[in-house]
Motif scaffolding. Sequence first.
Motif, PDB file in Angstrom:
ATOM      1  N   LYS A 186       0.877   4.227  -2.668  1.00  0.00           N
ATOM      2  CA  LYS A 186       0.737   5.627  -2.252  1.00  0.00           C
ATOM      3  C   LYS A 186       1.791   6.497  -2.928  1.00  0.00           C
ATOM      4  CE  LYS A 186       0.674   8.520   1.891  1.00  0.00           C
ATOM      5  NZ  LYS A 186       0.793   8.519   3.357  1.00  0.00           N
ATOM      6  N   GLU A 245      -2.864   5.196  -3.451  1.00  0.00           N
ATOM      7  CA  GLU A 245      -3.079   4.601  -2.132  1.00  0.00           C
ATOM      8  C   GLU A 245      -4.475   4.006  -2.058  1.00  0.00           C
ATOM      9  OE1 GLU A 245      -2.701   5.771   2.592  1.00  0.00           O
ATOM     10  OE2 GLU A 245      -2.828   7.357   1.101  1.00  0.00           O
ATOM     11  N   ASN A 300       0.829  -1.204   0.000  1.00  0.00           N
ATOM     12  CA  ASN A 300       0.000   0.000   0.000  1.00  0.00           C
ATOM     13  C   ASN A 300       0.866   1.257   0.000  1.00  0.00           C
ATOM     14  OD1 ASN A 300      -2.648   1.260   0.061  1.00  0.00           O
ATOM     15  ND2 ASN A 300      -2.056   1.951   2.102  1.00  0.00           N
ATOM     16  N   GLN A 301       1.980   1.233   0.729  1.00  0.00           N
ATOM     17  CA  GLN A 301       2.885   2.381   0.748  1.00  0.00           C
ATOM     18  C   GLN A 301       3.485   2.621  -0.643  1.00  0.00           C
ATOM     19  OE1 GLN A 301       3.320   4.566   3.203  1.00  0.00           O
ATOM     20  NE2 GLN A 301       4.675   5.748   1.895  1.00  0.00           N
TER      21      GLN A 301
END
Length: 165
Positions: free
Chosen positions: A70, A75, A66-67
Amino acid sequence: MGLVAYADASYANDLLTRYSIGGHIVFLAGGPVFWKSKKQTFTAVSTTEAEFTNLTPAAQSLIWINQLMKEYGMEQPKPLLLYTDSDNARLNVLNPLNGARTRNIDVRYKYIIDQVRKGIINLQHLGGDQMTADGLTKPLEIQKHQRFVKQLGMVAKRIDWLKNG
């Protein structure tokens, strides 16, 4: 389908050490983008403990992917979805008063508990026959292997545009 992970552990299946095997798979847009299978470094005293401690590396991988998303401006909405086939492990995560017998295991417990409490991870139960990560934790007979391959999306598909071109 956005970002989702599946975590599973096979209890005490190393005959010499009785260590468990933990595994998880992270899917993005319906396809696997990260997977890991590893022998745990301690002897769990129950299936629940083996499954529970495997949730931390699964959550870490999910958060890491997820980072990365992002950083590219994509994200995923929180909470991120993590599936386990151990309802006991899930219920232990949701119990903030859970205690552990040793310090190193306690740290593993608290990480996943903290991520769920903060709303970063949504931990859901999934039946064992639907658990995609099952294929990473134990030898599979042919029918289970075929199901695992299908769950990964690794199936032959007909591409009609090749026929028309």
